[in-house]
Design an enzyme around this catalytic site. Structure first.
Site, PDB file in Angstrom:
ATOM      1  N   CYS A 186       1.168   2.095 -11.989  1.00 43.01           N
ATOM      2  CA  CYS A 186      -0.226   2.518 -12.181  1.00 43.01           C
ATOM      3  C   CYS A 186      -0.885   1.827 -13.376  1.00 43.01           C
ATOM      4  CB  CYS A 186      -0.285   4.017 -12.371  1.00 43.01           C
ATOM      5  SG  CYS A 186       0.597   4.898 -11.090  1.00 43.01           S
ATOM      6  N   HIS A 231      -7.611   4.689  -6.590  1.00 39.10           N
ATOM      7  CA  HIS A 231      -6.546   4.209  -7.471  1.00 39.10           C
ATOM      8  C   HIS A 231      -5.663   3.164  -6.787  1.00 39.10           C
ATOM      9  CE1 HIS A 231      -3.518   4.010 -10.457  1.00 39.10           C
ATOM     10  NE2 HIS A 231      -2.764   5.018 -10.084  1.00 39.10           N
TER      11      HIS A 231
END
Ligand SMILES: [Zn+2]
Lengths: 156, 390
Positions: B86, B337
């Site tokens: 991430c 995301h």
């Protein structure tokens, strides 16, 4: 999972480790699981007990390690219940718990419990079960199926 | 050591895209060059490409030369890929800045993205299992993050009295902030009633407490200050400092579920390098993968005291007009995301805020911060940007 290419099985994309001696230096961990024991390595030089088990001590980098037993019973600290969206290979509801084993706290899958059944403070115990075997290429086109196990916890 | 400036940034449309990984990278690269018409692909001497799941979802490794070829970039100083799940995008920015500071490169594009939706739906969730410790956490079903963050939320609520309504307020704010973000995944406001009555994912986390799965890419260009002066006609934005810290990987080795020690370390290091304090931050983009994450980040970034994160959102301190507006473009909860692109998207929003041309502008913003966490809260990344060097 099975691919469509001549029925080949993509072993390196499955959920579980390659556990046998030919593929893994911590194979005793899995042999111990088959005996119902949860174990790890402790360093004979500095005393560091690490989880997961190692081939090198993460504290002093010694290779002088030995296997020790960990508790197989503990107390449930937190429960989570995944009602939908569990990934392939897992049944819904997928229930997890943070289990305090005393010297180690594990975030583990909980087997054999229904929604709402497991509560904080409950006692949990180790549960070892078989998972898919690994097909390994042998001589002259033969395939050797290596058995595997994995572990979770269940309500004691 | 040379000073580093950010001189351009752009992203493609994020969401469920009818496009390949390389399509997305091309769109993001073009958007970045359109942000600054003075700079062209011929000016780029370094390319850093970020993607976490390129091998898994596109069966494509060695991605950096492929992206260079598609964007007409012929890097002569660096052409490589980075991966930190991430935090992949922000890690690329840190590495580009270090290369420029040291003189290894002059003008570096950092471009990151993911094509996460694949033809079979089971693969989308299954792929996430590759992100945790394969031999010990994956077999526990701990690849998809909701169970772990639900465990975080339960403990934070128990320890500090944080409420489900306060969690919902984070997603309501970020959805509102994302309303006019034309490239974001969602452009719908939600109400407290809708958020509270949404279907459970893993209680106490409900649908709007969780960021979505997203296809997308984003790109940013960094340059040495002496080059930057000639390569943009917009206000210069400086890369002031950054840090990345990790104390564990496997879930069993988490130092604390509710205080993210690695975040505290990374934040302190970044504040020291940038010579600022948490009180100096005018605008922040933090890693709101889940609503509880943003609440803990207020605390561990030092915007408020430990345990007060729930009240920080409730009292409007992270909203426009508050102490420090957080996730002003909608954050992960509204923008989406795509792992490799997220830190870059955050950087783009910060440079717009500091240049003064953001869609929703924080008046007079001079210092901005971005933060990512990756994995089971295993690594934390903090970057600080400024309009000024001091
Ligand atoms: Zn040792």
């Amino acid at each position: 999972m099975m691919g469509m290419m001549e029925g080949k099985y993509a072993v390196t994309m499955d959920l579980y480790p390659l556990e046998s001696k030919e593929w893994n230096r911590i194979y005793p961990f899995y042999d111990h699981l088959k005996e119902g024991r949860l174990t790890t390595t402790v360093c004979k030089d500095c005393g560091k007990k690490a989880y997961p088990p190692r081939v090198i001590c993460p504290e002093c980098l010694s290779e002088n390690l030995e296997w020790v037993d960990l508790p197989t019973r503990g107390r449930v600290l937190v429960v989570t219940e995944e009602e939908v969206g569990a990934p392939l290979g897992f049944k819904t509801p997928l229930i997890h718990a943070i289990v305090d084993l005393g010297e180690l706290i594990l975030f583990t899958k909980m087997t054999g419990v229904k929604m709402g059944e497991l509560k904080e403070g409950d006692e949990a115990k180790l549960h070892v079960f078989p998972v898919d075997s690994v097909p390994v290429d042998g001589k002259k086109g033969t395939v050797i199926w290596q058995e595997r196990v994995f572990y979770a916890f269940t309500k004691a | 050591m040379r000073n580093v400036c950010v001189i351009a940034g752009g992203q493609c449309q994020w969401g469920v895209r009818q496009a390949t990984e390389r399509d997305l990278f091309q769109e993001a690269g073009k958007a970045c060059f359109e942000d600054n018409k003075i700079i062209t692909n011929k000016d780029i001497d370094g390319l850093i490409v970020g993607s976490a799941f390129t091998e898994r979802c596109s069966f494509q490794t060695h991605l950096a030369p492929l992206v260079a070829e598609h964007l007409g970039i012929k890097p002569k100083n660096i052409c490589a890929r980075v991966e930190l799940l991430c935090a992949t995008g922000s890690t690329g920015i840190i590495m580009a800045a270090a290369l420029i500071k040291s003189g290894e490169a002059d003008v570096v594009m950092v471009i990151g993205g993911e094509k996460l939706y694949t033809p079979q739906r089971w693969e989308v969730n299954y792929t996430a299992l590759a992100a945790s410790d394969h031999d010990f956490d994956t077999g526990m079903g701990l690849g998809l993050p909701p169970p772990a963050f639900a465990a975080v939320a339960k403990q934070h609520m128990k320890l500090y009295g944080t409420t489900e309504e306060q969690l919902a307020m984070v997603s309501i704010k970020n959805r509102r902030n994302g309303l006019n973000n034309s490239k974001g995944q969602y452009k719908e406001e939600i109400t407290l009633e809708v958020a509270m009555n949404a279907r459970a994912i893993v209680r106490p986390l409900k649908l709007f407490d969780c960021c979505p799965v997203t296809d997308g890419a984003a790109a940013i260009i960094l340059a040495a200050e002496e080059k930057a002066k000639y390569l943009t006609d917009k206000p210069l934005v400086y890369f002031r400092g950054s840090a990345q810290a990790s104390l564990h990987n496997m879930s069993a080795n988490m130092p604390s579920w509710t205080t993210w020690e690695a975040l505290k370390i990374a934040a302190q290091q970044a504040y020291n390098k940038a010579r600022v304090t948490p009180q100096d931050i005018d605008v922040a983009q933090t890693h709101d993968c889940f609503t509880i994450s943003e609440i803990i980040e207020y605390e561990d970034l030092g915007f408020c005291q430990k345990g007060e994160g729930g009240w920080f959102i409730e009292e409007g301190k992270s909203d426009f007009g508050g102490q420090v507006p957080v996730n002003t473009d909608g954050g992960l909860l509204s923008s989406g995301h795509p792992f490799g692109a997220t830190g870059i998207r955050q950087g783009i929003e910060i440079i717009r805020q500091l240049r003064g041309d953001a869609v929703r502008q924080v008046e007079g913003a001079r210092i901005g911060l971005t933060h990512n966490l990756s994995g089971l809260m295993a690594a934390h990344t903090v970057l600080i940007y400024g309009r000024d060097l001091e």
